[in-house]
Design a protein around this motif. Structure first.
Motif, PDB file in Angstrom:
ATOM      1  N   GLY A 197       9.885  -7.612  -3.652  1.00 50.29           N
ATOM      2  CA  GLY A 197       8.760  -8.795  -3.132  1.00 50.29           C
ATOM      3  C   GLY A 197       7.545  -8.032  -3.778  1.00 50.29           C
ATOM      4  O   GLY A 197       7.479  -7.167  -4.467  1.00 50.29           O
ATOM      5  N   ALA A 198       6.556  -9.100  -3.460  1.00 49.21           N
ATOM      6  CA  ALA A 198       5.167  -8.518  -3.912  1.00 49.21           C
ATOM      7  C   ALA A 198       4.906  -7.099  -3.720  1.00 49.21           C
ATOM      8  O   ALA A 198       4.228  -6.354  -4.208  1.00 49.21           O
ATOM      9  N   THR A 199       5.022  -6.845  -2.393  1.00 52.34           N
ATOM     10  CA  THR A 199       4.700  -5.583  -1.597  1.00 52.34           C
ATOM     11  C   THR A 199       5.211  -4.518  -2.493  1.00 52.34           C
ATOM     12  O   THR A 199       4.700  -3.685  -2.958  1.00 52.34           O
TER      13      THR A 199
ATOM     14  N   VAL B   1      -2.904  -8.232 -10.788  1.00 52.92           N
ATOM     15  CA  VAL B   1      -3.182  -9.666 -10.175  1.00 52.92           C
ATOM     16  C   VAL B   1      -2.049  -9.805  -8.924  1.00 52.92           C
ATOM     17  O   VAL B   1      -0.942  -9.832  -9.516  1.00 52.92           O
ATOM     18  N   ASP B   2      -2.566  -9.844  -7.714  1.00 56.99           N
ATOM     19  CA  ASP B   2      -1.501 -10.120  -6.738  1.00 56.99           C
ATOM     20  C   ASP B   2      -1.275 -11.739  -6.800  1.00 56.99           C
ATOM     21  O   ASP B   2      -2.219 -12.304  -6.002  1.00 56.99           O
ATOM     22  N   GLY B   3      -0.339 -12.267  -7.205  1.00 56.84           N
ATOM     23  CA  GLY B   3      -0.108 -13.718  -7.169  1.00 56.84           C
ATOM     24  C   GLY B   3       0.884 -14.338  -6.360  1.00 56.84           C
ATOM     25  O   GLY B   3       1.009 -15.401  -6.456  1.00 56.84           O
ATOM     26  N   ALA B   4       1.081 -13.489  -5.120  1.00 57.04           N
ATOM     27  CA  ALA B   4       1.826 -13.987  -4.079  1.00 57.04           C
ATOM     28  C   ALA B   4       1.597 -15.412  -3.616  1.00 57.04           C
ATOM     29  O   ALA B   4       2.340 -16.317  -3.177  1.00 57.04           O
ATOM     30  N   GLN B   5       0.301 -15.695  -3.307  1.00 54.49           N
ATOM     31  CA  GLN B   5      -0.424 -17.005  -2.834  1.00 54.49           C
ATOM     32  C   GLN B   5      -0.738 -17.966  -4.005  1.00 54.49           C
ATOM     33  O   GLN B   5      -1.189 -19.078  -3.911  1.00 54.49           O
ATOM     34  N   ALA B   6      -0.501 -17.468  -5.326  1.00 53.39           N
ATOM     35  CA  ALA B   6      -0.691 -18.337  -6.490  1.00 53.39           C
ATOM     36  C   ALA B   6       0.316 -19.021  -7.053  1.00 53.39           C
ATOM     37  O   ALA B   6       0.340 -20.273  -7.354  1.00 53.39           O
TER      38      ALA B   6
ATOM     39  N   SER C 219       9.648 -14.186  -4.145  1.00 50.64           N
ATOM     40  CA  SER C 219      10.237 -15.525  -4.219  1.00 50.64           C
ATOM     41  C   SER C 219      10.419 -16.383  -3.195  1.00 50.64           C
ATOM     42  O   SER C 219      10.183 -17.654  -2.929  1.00 50.64           O
ATOM     43  N   HIS C 220      10.197 -15.710  -1.804  1.00 46.15           N
ATOM     44  CA  HIS C 220      10.423 -16.476  -0.449  1.00 46.15           C
ATOM     45  C   HIS C 220       9.199 -17.538  -0.361  1.00 46.15           C
ATOM     46  O   HIS C 220       9.319 -18.229   0.446  1.00 46.15           O
ATOM     47  N   LYS C 221       8.129 -17.227  -0.978  1.00 47.52           N
ATOM     48  CA  LYS C 221       6.948 -18.156  -0.684  1.00 47.52           C
ATOM     49  C   LYS C 221       6.853 -19.247  -1.690  1.00 47.52           C
ATOM     50  O   LYS C 221       6.222 -20.347  -1.670  1.00 47.52           O
TER      51      LYS C 221
ATOM     52  N   HIS D  57      -4.914 -13.426  -6.606  1.00 51.54           N
ATOM     53  CA  HIS D  57      -5.329 -14.675  -7.435  1.00 51.54           C
ATOM     54  C   HIS D  57      -5.923 -15.460  -6.324  1.00 51.54           C
ATOM     55  O   HIS D  57      -6.843 -16.268  -6.577  1.00 51.54           O
ATOM     56  N   VAL D  58      -5.230 -15.648  -5.270  1.00 48.49           N
ATOM     57  CA  VAL D  58      -5.457 -16.625  -3.918  1.00 48.49           C
ATOM     58  C   VAL D  58      -5.497 -15.782  -2.835  1.00 48.49           C
ATOM     59  O   VAL D  58      -4.494 -15.171  -2.620  1.00 48.49           O
ATOM     60  N   SER D  59      -6.520 -15.949  -1.870  1.00 48.14           N
ATOM     61  CA  SER D  59      -6.301 -15.364  -0.767  1.00 48.14           C
ATOM     62  C   SER D  59      -5.619 -15.994   0.205  1.00 48.14           C
ATOM     63  O   SER D  59      -5.639 -17.155   0.524  1.00 48.14           O
ATOM     64  N   ASN D  60      -4.749 -15.348   1.090  1.00 47.18           N
ATOM     65  CA  ASN D  60      -4.049 -15.608   2.146  1.00 47.18           C
ATOM     66  C   ASN D  60      -4.491 -16.056   3.286  1.00 47.18           C
ATOM     67  O   ASN D  60      -3.753 -16.655   4.213  1.00 47.18           O
ATOM     68  N   VAL D  61      -5.694 -15.801   3.295  1.00 49.92           N
ATOM     69  CA  VAL D  61      -6.521 -16.205   4.746  1.00 49.92           C
ATOM     70  C   VAL D  61      -7.546 -17.358   4.485  1.00 49.92           C
ATOM     71  O   VAL D  61      -7.499 -18.411   5.108  1.00 49.92           O
TER      72      VAL D  61
HETATM   73  N1  PMP Z   1      -0.149 -10.339  -1.215  1.00 50.64           N
HETATM   74  C1  PMP Z   1      -0.553 -11.587  -0.394  1.00 50.64           C
HETATM   75  C2  PMP Z   1      -1.729 -12.266  -0.946  1.00 50.64           C
HETATM   76  C3  PMP Z   1       0.458 -12.017   0.392  1.00 50.64           C
HETATM   77  O1  PMP Z   1      -0.287 -13.356   0.984  1.00 50.64           O
HETATM   78  C4  PMP Z   1       1.598 -11.669   0.753  1.00 50.64           C
HETATM   79  C5  PMP Z   1       2.438 -12.042   2.014  1.00 50.64           C
HETATM   80  N2  PMP Z   1       1.835 -12.612   3.037  1.00 50.64           N
HETATM   81  C6  PMP Z   1       2.028 -10.448   0.018  1.00 50.64           C
HETATM   82  C7  PMP Z   1       0.967 -10.111  -0.770  1.00 50.64           C
HETATM   83  C8  PMP Z   1       3.191  -9.747   0.411  1.00 50.64           C
HETATM   84  O2  PMP Z   1       4.166 -10.410   0.209  1.00 50.64           O
HETATM   85  P1  PMP Z   1       5.905  -9.826   0.313  1.00 50.64           P
HETATM   86  O3  PMP Z   1       5.698  -9.603   1.999  1.00 50.64           O
HETATM   87  O4  PMP Z   1       6.764 -10.845   0.215  1.00 50.64           O
HETATM   88  O5  PMP Z   1       6.073  -8.620  -0.102  1.00 50.64           O
END
Ligand code: PMP
Length: 406
Positions: free
Chosen positions: A93-95, A199-204, A224-226, A172-176
């Motif tokens: 995952g992104a983490t 760049v953390d693109g998890a929310q982009a 992928s799961h997002k 890239h995009v804030s999750n909050v």
């Molecule tokens: N970065 C951002 C901006 C996120 O929103 C998230 C998931 N909430 C993560 C990283 C981590 O993603 P994951 O738990 O799928 O590794």
């Protein structure tokens, strides 16, 4: 093209279930999106028809499983505009992708190097750098602040750079807050100072077309799961010139060229960073999620989500005591809020009783909560399959529970 919401919804089996006897209104898409039938079918087929370990066997099944995995890698390469599949590394995952970079690329940082982060980062883009710092106490972390609308202070960002800066890493995009950061401009500035950028693109990636070549970032990560795909897999894009220099992150099978007790040599890219058996079934199914997004068009998905968000925000602002966190004009479909002094947790619990699934708490962004002077928020976030009717259900649920909790 008209947006065929009924057709889209019909692809998601979970959307027809109920919660506490009420129709499900799923508004926790930022945490994870739901999965269309075609992705589920591809996972089932991966297990029922093709399961064999990848890159290991000469037999038919192993070859087919390997083909599906490598086809997925090429598809991801094209989807994000990378120039080579050697630059696409599958992770959990992104983490894990950020941990990989912090651990491996971070080991090459010069003495007294400085890492620039922002106050709106998810813990996944804070803690890996702190772990690196705990092994390398000479490294320093510097943090970009935000303004009242939840936008990064770009002057401060530029001012934080000096001759010791060795990395900039930001979402890239804030999750909050939902803020869409001007990443191209931020990368351009870092590039002018010869500083690499992650760049953390998890929310982009679930909401916009991302082209890593156009962005010219050094690393880009997402999960992928997002984005309607299987859970447990993610992607690290990295520029080949960096990946070639970086030491392996984990050791084991798959990532080696030759092993002996006298010394081991490593596999080429991308396999050097893919130790052990990957989730090849999930990876093989990921292209179906990309197909889903491509068929609708990610721009159309985003326009639909923004319409829902703007409608929701307009209705929410009519509620006395409503505070919305994140008011940038460049915003993705996330609304974080509090009402009066009602605790976010209580609100989330009661919304659930009415079938509305939202996220409550600090959203893995405790430094941001501290910056905002709150312990958490309620967060509603939208995806391709949400409807205006669901927003109405959410608003009427809010209106019902607020007097009970006030
Ligand atoms: N970065 C951002 C901006 C996120 O929103 C998230 C998931 N909430 C993560 C990283 C981590 O993603 P994951 O738990 O799928 O590794």
């Amino acid at each position: 093209m008209s947006y065929n919401i009924e057709k889209i919804r019909s692809e998601f089996p979970i959307l027809s279930r109920s919660i506490e006897g009420k129709p499900l209104v799923y508004l926790d898409n930022t945490a994870t999106s739901q999965t269309p039938r075609r992705v589920v079918d591809a996972v089932v087929s991966g297990y029922c028809d093709f399961k064999a370990n990848v890159h290991r066997g000469v037999h038919t099944l192993s070859q087919k499983a390997t083909e599906l995995q490598e086809e997925s890698r090429r598809r991801v390469r094209d989807y994000i505009g990378a120039s080579s599949e050697e630059e696409i590394i599958f992770t959990r995952g992104a983490t894990e992708a950020i941990n990989l970079v912090a651990c491996s690329f971070g080991s090459l940082f010069p003495r007294n190097g400085e890492i620039i982060l922002t106050v709106m980062e998810h813990h996944a883009n804070i803690v890996p750098w702190q772990l690196l710092q705990s092994r390398r106490p000479d490294l320093k972390i510097k943090v970009v602040d935000i303004n009242d609308r939840g936008e990064l202070l770009l002057d401060q960002y530029r001012d934080l750079f000096n001759e010791n800066t060795c990395m900039a890493s930001f979402c890239h995009v804030s999750n909050v807050l939902g803020t869409v950061n001007p990443v191209k401009e931020m990368i351009g500035y870092a590039r002018s100072k010869s500083v690499p950028v992650l760049v953390d693109g998890a929310q982009a990636v679930p909401h916009m077309r991302v082209d890593v070549t156009d962005l010219d970032c050094d690393f880009y990560v997402f999960s992928s799961h997002k984005m309607y795909g299987p859970t447990g897999i993610g992607v690290l894009y990295g520029k080949k010139e960096h990946l070639l220099r970086m030491p392996p992150y984990q050791g084991g099978g798959e990532m080696i060229s030759h092993v002996s007790f006298e010394g081991t040599t490593f596999a080429g890219l991308p396999f050097k960073f893919e130790a052990g058996t990957p989730d090849f079934v999930g990876i093989g199914a990921l292209p179906k999620a990309l197909d889903f997004m491509d068929e609708i068009g990610v721009e159309n998905i985003a326009a639909h989500e923004l319409e829902l968000m703007e409608y929701a925000e307009e209705k929410m602002r009519e509620i006395p005591g409503m505070r919305i966190f994140g008011n940038s004009p460049h915003k993705s479909a996330v609304v974080s809020f509090l009402v009066g002094d009602i605790h976010h947790y209580d609100m989330g619990m009661l919304l659930d009783k009415l079938g509305v699934e939202v996220r409550t708490g600090h959203h893995c962004a405790q430094p941001l909560m501290q910056r905002l002077g709150i312990s958490g928020t309620v967060r509603a976030s939208f995806a391709a399959y949400n409807t205006l009717g669901e927003v109405d259900s959410f608003i009427s649920a809010l209106r019902r529970i607020i007097p009970i909790l006030s």
